[in-house]
Design a protein around this motif. Structure first.
Motif, PDB file in Angstrom:
ATOM      1  N   ARG A  21       0.831  -1.199   0.000  1.00 48.36           N
ATOM      2  CA  ARG A  21       0.000   0.000   0.000  1.00 48.36           C
ATOM      3  C   ARG A  21       0.866   1.248   0.000  1.00 48.36           C
ATOM      4  N   ASP A  22       0.508   2.185  -0.886  1.00 49.77           N
ATOM      5  CA  ASP A  22       1.275   3.425  -1.016  1.00 49.77           C
ATOM      6  C   ASP A  22       0.975   4.377   0.136  1.00 49.77           C
ATOM      7  N   ASN A  23       1.844   5.368   0.267  1.00 49.06           N
ATOM      8  CA  ASN A  23       1.641   6.455   1.222  1.00 49.06           C
ATOM      9  C   ASN A  23       1.982   7.777   0.548  1.00 49.06           C
ATOM     10  N   TRP A  24       1.417   8.860   1.100  1.00 53.09           N
ATOM     11  CA  TRP A  24       1.776  10.178   0.598  1.00 53.09           C
ATOM     12  C   TRP A  24       3.260  10.424   0.801  1.00 53.09           C
ATOM     13  N   GLY A  25       3.857  11.166  -0.150  1.00 60.60           N
ATOM     14  CA  GLY A  25       5.270  11.499  -0.008  1.00 60.60           C
ATOM     15  C   GLY A  25       5.541  12.343   1.216  1.00 60.60           C
ATOM     16  N   SER A  26       4.571  13.167   1.610  1.00 60.21           N
ATOM     17  CA  SER A  26       4.687  14.001   2.805  1.00 60.21           C
ATOM     18  C   SER A  26       3.287  14.371   3.272  1.00 60.21           C
ATOM     19  N   SER A  27       3.201  14.840   4.505  1.00 58.93           N
ATOM     20  CA  SER A  27       1.898  15.251   5.031  1.00 58.93           C
ATOM     21  C   SER A  27       1.349  16.454   4.286  1.00 58.93           C
ATOM     22  N   LEU A  28       2.239  17.276   3.706  1.00 58.79           N
ATOM     23  CA  LEU A  28       1.796  18.445   2.956  1.00 58.79           C
ATOM     24  C   LEU A  28       1.105  18.035   1.661  1.00 58.79           C
ATOM     25  N   GLU A  29       1.535  16.921   1.047  1.00 65.47           N
ATOM     26  CA  GLU A  29       0.878  16.432  -0.163  1.00 65.47           C
ATOM     27  C   GLU A  29      -0.576  16.057   0.134  1.00 65.47           C
ATOM     28  N   PHE A  30      -0.787  15.431   1.283  1.00 68.21           N
ATOM     29  CA  PHE A  30      -2.154  15.074   1.679  1.00 68.21           C
ATOM     30  C   PHE A  30      -3.006  16.322   1.851  1.00 68.21           C
ATOM     31  N   LEU A  31      -2.470  17.326   2.537  1.00 65.07           N
ATOM     32  CA  LEU A  31      -3.221  18.555   2.772  1.00 65.07           C
ATOM     33  C   LEU A  31      -3.544  19.257   1.453  1.00 65.07           C
ATOM     34  N   MET A  32      -2.569  19.340   0.546  1.00 68.01           N
ATOM     35  CA  MET A  32      -2.788  19.996  -0.738  1.00 68.01           C
ATOM     36  C   MET A  32      -3.812  19.235  -1.573  1.00 68.01           C
ATOM     37  N   SER A  33      -3.798  17.917  -1.495  1.00 64.73           N
ATOM     38  CA  SER A  33      -4.767  17.110  -2.241  1.00 64.73           C
ATOM     39  C   SER A  33      -6.182  17.346  -1.723  1.00 64.73           C
ATOM     40  N   CYS A  34      -6.335  17.460  -0.405  1.00 63.20           N
ATOM     41  CA  CYS A  34      -7.656  17.741   0.175  1.00 63.20           C
ATOM     42  C   CYS A  34      -8.141  19.129  -0.219  1.00 63.20           C
ATOM     43  N   ILE A  35      -7.217  20.097  -0.265  1.00 60.32           N
ATOM     44  CA  ILE A  35      -7.585  21.448  -0.680  1.00 60.32           C
ATOM     45  C   ILE A  35      -8.018  21.447  -2.145  1.00 60.32           C
ATOM     46  N   ALA A  36      -7.241  20.750  -3.001  1.00 56.19           N
ATOM     47  CA  ALA A  36      -7.576  20.679  -4.428  1.00 56.19           C
ATOM     48  C   ALA A  36      -8.927  20.001  -4.640  1.00 56.19           C
ATOM     49  N   LEU A  37      -9.248  19.017  -3.786  1.00 57.48           N
ATOM     50  CA  LEU A  37     -10.531  18.318  -3.897  1.00 57.48           C
ATOM     51  C   LEU A  37     -11.696  19.202  -3.465  1.00 57.48           C
ATOM     52  N   VAL A  91      -0.982   7.821  -5.577  1.00 57.18           N
ATOM     53  CA  VAL A  91      -0.703   9.015  -4.777  1.00 57.18           C
ATOM     54  C   VAL A  91       0.733   9.501  -4.958  1.00 57.18           C
ATOM     55  N   LYS A  92       1.608   8.654  -5.481  1.00 53.87           N
ATOM     56  CA  LYS A  92       2.994   9.089  -5.714  1.00 53.87           C
ATOM     57  C   LYS A  92       3.052  10.198  -6.752  1.00 53.87           C
ATOM     58  N   SER A  93       2.194  10.116  -7.762  1.00 56.02           N
ATOM     59  CA  SER A  93       2.175  11.153  -8.791  1.00 56.02           C
ATOM     60  C   SER A  93       1.135  12.233  -8.498  1.00 56.02           C
ATOM     61  N   SER A  94      -0.043  11.838  -7.993  1.00 54.37           N
ATOM     62  CA  SER A  94      -1.077  12.844  -7.728  1.00 54.37           C
ATOM     63  C   SER A  94      -0.684  13.761  -6.589  1.00 54.37           C
ATOM     64  N   GLY A  95       0.103  13.244  -5.632  1.00 50.49           N
ATOM     65  CA  GLY A  95       0.555  14.081  -4.527  1.00 50.49           C
ATOM     66  C   GLY A  95       1.441  15.218  -4.981  1.00 50.49           C
ATOM     67  N   LYS A  96       2.300  14.938  -5.976  1.00 51.32           N
ATOM     68  CA  LYS A  96       3.174  15.998  -6.507  1.00 51.32           C
ATOM     69  C   LYS A  96       2.362  17.029  -7.280  1.00 51.32           C
ATOM     70  N   ALA A  97       1.379  16.567  -8.051  1.00 48.58           N
ATOM     71  CA  ALA A  97       0.559  17.489  -8.832  1.00 48.58           C
ATOM     72  C   ALA A  97      -0.350  18.336  -7.955  1.00 48.58           C
ATOM     73  N   ALA A  98      -0.618  17.870  -6.728  1.00 49.81           N
ATOM     74  CA  ALA A  98      -1.547  18.578  -5.846  1.00 49.81           C
ATOM     75  C   ALA A  98      -1.070  19.982  -5.508  1.00 49.81           C
ATOM     76  N   TYR A  99       0.247  20.189  -5.479  1.00 49.81           N
ATOM     77  CA  TYR A  99       0.762  21.531  -5.170  1.00 49.81           C
ATOM     78  C   TYR A  99       0.261  22.545  -6.209  1.00 49.81           C
ATOM     79  N   VAL A 100       0.355  22.159  -7.487  1.00 49.83           N
ATOM     80  CA  VAL A 100      -0.088  23.056  -8.559  1.00 49.83           C
ATOM     81  C   VAL A 100      -1.604  23.180  -8.554  1.00 49.83           C
ATOM     82  N   LEU A 101      -2.301  22.048  -8.401  1.00 48.38           N
ATOM     83  CA  LEU A 101      -3.761  22.056  -8.458  1.00 48.38           C
ATOM     84  C   LEU A 101      -4.363  22.857  -7.307  1.00 48.38           C
ATOM     85  N   ALA A 102      -3.702  22.869  -6.157  1.00 46.17           N
ATOM     86  CA  ALA A 102      -4.236  23.580  -5.003  1.00 46.17           C
ATOM     87  C   ALA A 102      -3.856  25.050  -4.990  1.00 46.17           C
TER      88      ALA A 102
END
Length: 631
Positions: free
Chosen positions: A51-67, A247-258
């Motif tokens: 099972r994958d994990n977010w690269g960092s806790s900030l990636e999770f936060l940015m993904s939630c904001i983008a959502l 999440v390895k790739s979507s987490g990185k993109a979340a910075y731009v999307l958010a």
């Protein structure tokens, strides 16, 4: 992960198992009295490491904001507020945020992170309610496909913005004398507001972009637009590339999307507040109409705005949280996202009504409500019309605006498709992730072709209600009952204490158990009592389409009953009451994904139960209810 219910002692070294049965034929609930050895842990959990994990806790936060910060904040909230009392709408909106939005958001973050399970498997805490996960999954599938078609429209307008003259700013000869150019000001604008005239932005959307049919009954839905087909393919390609590695790739993109939408919004904010007449528009937006607070529809709209803006009870928040490390501070993140979502809605309102105030100033009218057309085509009629009236570089602001809308759409759609992808990946562990992603995107593209036909907007309206809005309210109520009463608020608070070392406040306990479910039930009842035959542009849908819509609702809501029956069927033979009782209990392996933590968690619960039992003298109904809420 293997089901621990199936594990039986093989030798004397394994721990003894305590068994709790309902009568003589109930399902055994196996509780290890001591943790197994480290060797046994590695043998029992071969699929945990995958099972994958977010690269960092900030990636999770940015993904939630983008959502959560999506199209609803930018082009739905300002006009919902306007139609429901302006500044007065903020009062029910903020109240609903605190009694519905924040509690559910935090609850879903807790469930996902605690269990490391997706939208379906998370209901291992109450297999009887697993149908909630499947109904939310189907609703997500409907929402993701037509959301991509909205993204296709934003791309079409984005590329149209490169023209030397914005194509929706002027009238075509074939439109006749009933058209007034969107770039017109003064008397020309007043003409466009008349019932006998249509603006060029409205006609451009209806006749050029959508080639919209006037009636489904006589014309059918037609064939997909070639230009929108290309835009739809680009939309799905974008989503595919972002989630191709999970999440390895979507987490990185979340910075731009958010973050990118906020850059654009602040640019538009500076432009909007410096326009002549902007102050009048903003004050029109914020000035309360207190009498509106007494109207039930205002509170209904506040609930639906918060519910769909934060994307709660769709399973995506559970899925995102399931990729967190155990112990991550989701309490903080839930507060950040819900607060930021509200701030973004207010920011969008100031921007939009600053622009509309300028439109009213240019037209010489004080009635700001008359310069806007609310409804499904809001983002593609009113906003383009406002941009067309800019004196300086309207193309630049058009490019920024539609790029922002596209980013907002991508951020939300990535979460929806990722949620479906996670369910399939959890079910088919050995299947390559990229195969799942590509298959989902191809299916989404093919289904989405229906929405870009001349009758596509009719179908979107039909499925938005029957496949998303109505069924989501129903599944949300069952989810809240499952967590607050079947699993128990007390047990959820114990999980939060074990995972975060945080004592849950009475505010969350009361909301999870009483206030939030009651509010959602009232909203559902109000929806049913005020329901009218569904229509689009003032025309009711033909009977076959209405039947189809209710069939879609029936299939999605039917998941609740099918999987409840399935859970009972899987129980050992016994009385119906006993089987229902056992199917409402958590699986023996419910808890943290790591088996060391799982055994430690079970010991933690046992100690809690022993402590509570020592002070227990009697159990009346009031005591039982109070204990399930406050512990």
């Amino acid at each position: 992960m293997k089901d621990l219910k199936a594990e039986t002692p093989a030798n004397g070294n394994l721990s003894k198992l305590e068994t709790s049965r309902c009568g003589s034929s109930g399902e055994a609930l196996l509780k290890p009295s001591t943790p197994p050895t480290v060797l046994e842990l590695s043998e029992l959990s071969p699929d945990q490491k995958a099972r994958d994990n977010w690269g960092s806790s900030l990636e999770f936060l940015m993904s939630c904001i983008a959502l959560s910060v999506g199209l609803g904040n930018v082009w739905r909230f300002p006009f919902t507020a306007l139609e429901n009392g302006g500044g007065a709408f903020l009062i029910p909106y903020l109240i609903v945020l605190f009694v519905v939005g924040k509690p559910i958001y935090y609850m879903e973050m807790l469930l996902g992170q605690f269990s490391s399970r997706g939208i379906v498997q998370v209901f291992d805490f109450a297999p009887l309610m697993r149908g909630v996960g499947y109904s939310q999954l189907l609703a997500l599938g409907v929402l993701a496909t037509y959301y991509a078609s909205v993204m296709a429209l934003t791309l079409r307008y984005f590329f149209d913005s490169f023209a030397a003259e914005l194509p929706w700013s002027y009238c075509r000869p074939e439109w006749g004398d009933g058209c007034v150019g969107a770039a017109a000001t003064g008397e020309g604008l007043q003409g466009s507001l008349s019932k006998n005239f249509s603006s060029s932005s409205q006609l451009y959307l209806q006749r050029i972009v959508l080639n919209e049919t006037s009636s489904l009954e006589t014309d059918g839905i037609g064939y997909p637009s070639s230009s929108l087909t290309l835009m739809l393919a680009l939309s799905w390609l974008t989503v595919t590339l972002i989630i191709i590695r999970g999440v390895k790739s979507s987490g990185k993109a979340a910075y731009v999307l958010a973050l990118f939408p906020y850059v654009v919004m602040f640019i538009l904010l500076i432009r909007a507040v410096t326009l002549p007449g902007a102050y009048d528009g903003v004050m029109y937006f914020l000035t309360p109409q207190w009498d509106k607070l007494l109207e039930p529809v205002v509170w209904y709209n506040a609930v639906t705005q918060v519910f769909f803006s934060l994307a709660v009870c769709f399973g995506v928040i559970i899925m995102y949280s399931s990729y967190n490390r155990f112990g991550h501070n989701v309490y903080r993140d839930a507060n950040i996202v819900t607060t930021l979502d509200t701030f973004t809605s207010l920011l969008s309102g100031v921007i939009i009504f600053g622009i509309l105030g300028n439109l009213a100033h240019e037209s010489g009218t004080k009635d700001i409500a008359s310069v806007v057309k609310a409804g499904p085509g809001l983002a593609f009629i009113s906003y383009p019309e406002a941009i067309a009236k800019f004196k300086v570089m309207p193309q630049i602001f058009s490019l920024l605006f539609f790029a922002m809308l596209f980013m907002l759409g991508v951020g939300s759609n990535v979460g929806m498709v990722s949620c479906i992808m996670t369910v399939l990946k959890d079910q088919f562990v050995n299947l390559k992730l990229w195969i799942i992603v590509v298959c989902l995107s191809v299916i989404g593209f093919l289904v989405g072709l229906v929405y870009i036909t001349p009758g596509g907007q009719h179908i979107i309206t039909l499925l938005d209600f029957h496949g998303v809005t109505f069924v989501s309210l129903v599944s949300a109520i069952f989810e809240l009952i499952a967590v607050g009463w079947i699993y128990g608020t007390k047990r959820l608070c114990q999980d939060a204490e074990y995972m975060l070392n945080i004592k849950t406040s009475k505010y969350y306990r009361i909301c999870w158990s009483i206030v939030t479910p009651m509010v959602m039930v009232v909203i559902l009842v109000y929806t049913l009592l005020t329901m009218r035959p569904l229509s689009y542009n003032g025309q009711e849908f033909p009977l076959p389409y209405r039947v189809f819509g209710w069939c879609v609702s029936g299939v999605i809501i039917g998941q609740l009953f099918y999987w409840a029956c399935h859970a009972n069927y899987k129980q050992p033979k016994g009385s119906l009451k006993c089987r229902i009782s056992n199917s409402a209990k958590p699986h023996a392996d419910w808890g943290p994904l790591d088996l060391k933590q799982l055994m430690d968690y079970q010991m933690f619960l046992r100690n809690k139960d022993d402590t509570n039992a020592r002070g227990l003298k009697h159990r009346c109904l009031c005591y039982t209810v109070g204990d399930r809420i406050f512990g």
